[in-house]
Structure formats: C-alpha cells, structure tokens
Write an enzyme that holds these catalytic residues in place. Structure first.
Site: not given
Ligand code: DCP
Ligand code: MG
Length: 392
Positions: A18, A112-113
């Site tokens: 992340d 974003d992960e």
C-alpha cells in the site's frame, strides 16, 4: 544456502502493498516544493472533504474523510489542493505493473494497494522480508513513491500488518503469531468491521479483537447475525483462508440512510444527500474508477419506494459532481411528491476507467476537484501548456 526459510511448507506468504499518502506523494513528484510540508488533498470548497493528508498534516489530527473546514482549523498552515485524479490513475497503473514483475499472482484492490502471492519465492529471495525490500526499492526508484508492505499467511493478516508497517516500512506476522498480534487491537482494525458493527460490539463490552475472539458465539450470533458471527470470530483470531483471486469490480456503488423520524425539510434532506454523495465518491475514487451516472432512492412513510437516475455532466469521481446530479433528482422528485421521506439513498453506476468526455462548458459547472480532473484530462490529451486554471 542462506539458512532455513522462516515459513513452513503449508503457510502461504502474502504481501499487502500500500502506497503511503498516495495522492500527496504523487503530487510531490511533480512539485518538490511540497516535500516535508503538511499537505491536504481533497475538496477545497466550503463543503469539501479530505481525500488524504501528508503524514506531516496527520500529526495535527487531519485525516481522510474529515471535512476540509475542520482540517483547516486543525492545521491552517497546510497546503490545500484539489487533486489531479488523472495523474493518480496513471501512477496507479505503473505501480501495479512494477508489482507484476515480482509475482505472477497480483491482485489490485484499490488505486494504491494490491495483494501479491509470494509463496515459494523464498528460493529466489531467501526471505520474504528481502523480497519486500526489493519491491519497495523498485517503487521508490521508478516512481519516487514510498510504499509499505505487510507480510502474512493470508490477505487478512497481511493487510492488518501493513498498518503497522506504515509509513515507509515492512511488517511481518506469521500464522503462529497472528492471534496474539490481533488480540490487543481495537475491533475497528479488523477489515470488515465498520462503525456500525463496532458500536454494536461496544454495547456488548467488546472493544478488542481478543475480546471478540473470546466472546460466547451465541451472543455474537444474536448481535451480528448467525453467519456473520462465526466469520468475524474466525477473523478476530487471525484466521483467513480466502484465496487471492481477483475481485469482480463492482458495477455500482451505493449508500443509503434511514431517518429516525420521517423527514420533509429540504435542508435536512440536502445535508444527508451531501454526506451520501461524498461517501460513494470516496469509495469510487479509492477504486480508481469513474462513474457515468447517479441515481437517488426515496422511500416514503408508507414504504413505497422510487428511484430516479440521470447521467452526470461528464464521467467523473468528484463528490460535488455526484451531489449536483443527485440534488437535481431530489428537487424534481420532491416537487412531484412532497411527502416526508423515510429513507434516502444515492448510487452511482456506469463505473469504469473511461476517460472523461468534456467540453469547456462542462468545466464551468464543476467544483474545484472536478475541475482539476477535467483540466488533467485536457492536459493529458493536449499537453501541459494547453490550458491553465486562469483560462477557465
Ligand atoms: N482516498 C480518498 N478518500 C478516502 C480515502 C482515500 O479519496 N476516504 C484516496 C486518497 C488516498 C488514496 O485514495 O491517497 C489511497 O487511500 P489510502 O487509504 O491508502 O490512504 P493514503 O495512501 O493516502 O495514506 P496511507 O495509505 O499512508 O494511510
Ligand atoms: Mg495508501
């Protein structure tokens, strides 16, 4: 040989990667003057909501989903920005591509992960920790972004570990340590336990995962429902056998609220509508997608229910854009039937990664955050010099 691998044959090795303060760090790549400073990104209008804050701003108590007006009181010296959603989507794709160089099984879960199955890679990297280090370096070298990595025997344990790795670190928890690692943590740290469930649990004097794991199952079944209780209790013990497999992307995102007493005041309905619009907008942005249309759902005192749908001015993900469309629908519906409302819902559909189709006319009708996205789209298409804020 470098010694025994630390994981048993049966234990999976899952990474949860992340990015740290993603929007802020992406902006910092374009504008180094933002480095080291408190930065807040989100709706910057009077009713805007914080999308994310730099770790410098978090020290003052600023966090995601907080009204920007509150953030301004807590941290007036921060730099406030509307955000460039086109930029974030582009960076997000590059990020996922880097991860794919390290595992054949990469499952992105938001902008974003992602989860990576690293089982068996000990032979390549010796230790999961070393592999995580390589990935963090690659993301840092190629994109300039700090990433944190949680390592665990399951998605669940890896995800919770990431919170302990942040910012800019690695944290590993093995299966045999999972239960004791979870036990002291507040129930809210368990993915899937939202504010409602944690309130329900608080009434039963359950505030930690250890207490949740030890609670009589009958009590939990009555409070959370029969199926959910067993599932939650297993997870509270750090047990999760779910496969990594790609999640089917949602076709729509919705949120609704039932009022304690039926509401007919327009201002009160507008307030709820704004909250609901922000909530679905946030989930949409986290998924890295845009919506094409919005709809509202109204349930009246007699339980009759209507829904109304309309295309957004342009595909987008801004809370204001969603609100404006939902609001127009609400006003029309109230004109047609002025009765008190029992339930109000907002949903967005036509989700996808489609580029926004825009005319300059649309820009004039948009909020700051929506406008900046529109500007991004035009810049992406026609180059950076094509347009500047002053010319809108
Ligand atoms: N986001 C948003 N609204 C939210 C939460 C997040 O618009 N309520 C956006 C902004 C974030 C991005 O999604 O930068 C990624 O979300 P994260 O929850 O991973 O938060 P950050 O990456 O900003 O911070 P960190 O992961 O370091 O806690
Ligand atoms: Mg993040």
């Amino acid at each position: 040989m470098y010694g025994e691998p630390n994981t048993s044959d049966k234990e999976r090795v899952i990474f949860h990667v992340d990015l740290d303060a993603f929007y802020v760090e992406a902006e910092r790549q374009n504008d180094p003057s933002l480095l080291g400073k408190p930065v807040v990104i989100g709706g910057i209008g009077p009713r805007g909501v914080v999308a994310t804050a730099s770790y410098e701003a978090r020290k003052f108590g600023v966090h995601s989903a907080m009204p920007t007006a509150v953030a301004r009181r807590l941290c007036p010296q921060a730099i406030y920005m509307g955000g460039n959603h086109g930029l974030y989507r582009g960076v997000s794709k590059k990020f996922i591509n880097i991860l794919r160089e390290y595992s054949p099984n990469v499952v992105p879960v938001s902008v974003d992960e992602a989860y990576l199955d690293m089982t068996g890679t000990e032979r390549l990297y010796v230790e999961p920790f070393d592999a995580a280090d390589l990935i963090r370096k690659a993301v840092r070298d190629e994109l300039g972004l700090p990433a944190s990595i949680g390592i665990g025997p399951s998605k669940l344990v890896a995800k919770v570990s990431t919170e302990h790795a942040k910012p800019d670190g690695i944290f590993q928890v093995r299966q045999q340590e999972a239960e004791s690692f979870f036990a002291p943590q507040p129930v809210r740290n368990l993915p899937g336990i939202g504010p409602k469930a944690s309130e329900t649990l608080a009434k039963l004097q359950i505030s930690t995962l250890g207490q949740l794991a030890a609670a009589p199952v009958g009590l939990l079944r009555r409070a959370l429902g029969p199926n959910h209780a067993d599932y939650v209790q297993r997870r509270a013990r750090g047990i999760d056998n779910a496969p990594l497999k790609e999640r089917v992307k949602a076709k729509s995102i919705s949120a609704e609220t039932t009022f304690e007493t039926d509401v007919s005041r327009r201002s009160e309905l507008e307030k709820s509508l704004r909250k609901l619009s922000e909530r679905v907008g946030m989930r949409l942005r986290k998924s890295g997608q845009r919506a094409k249309s919005a709809s509202i759902k109204l349930r009246y005192g007699d339980f009759s229910t209507i829904t109304r749908q309309r295309t957004l001015a342009a595909p987008g993900d801004g809370g204001q854009l969603i609100y404006d469309t939902a609001h127009a629908l609400l006003v029309t519906a109230m004109r047609q039937r002025g009765e008190a409302i029992r339930l109000l819902g907002v949903s967005i559909t036509g989700l996808g990664e489609q580029a926004a189709q825009l005319s300059l006319l649309d820009l004039n009708q948009m909020s700051d955050s929506d406008t900046s996205e529109a500007l991004d789209t035009i810049r992406e298409r026609f180059g950076n010099k094509a347009i500047s804020r002053g010319s809108v």
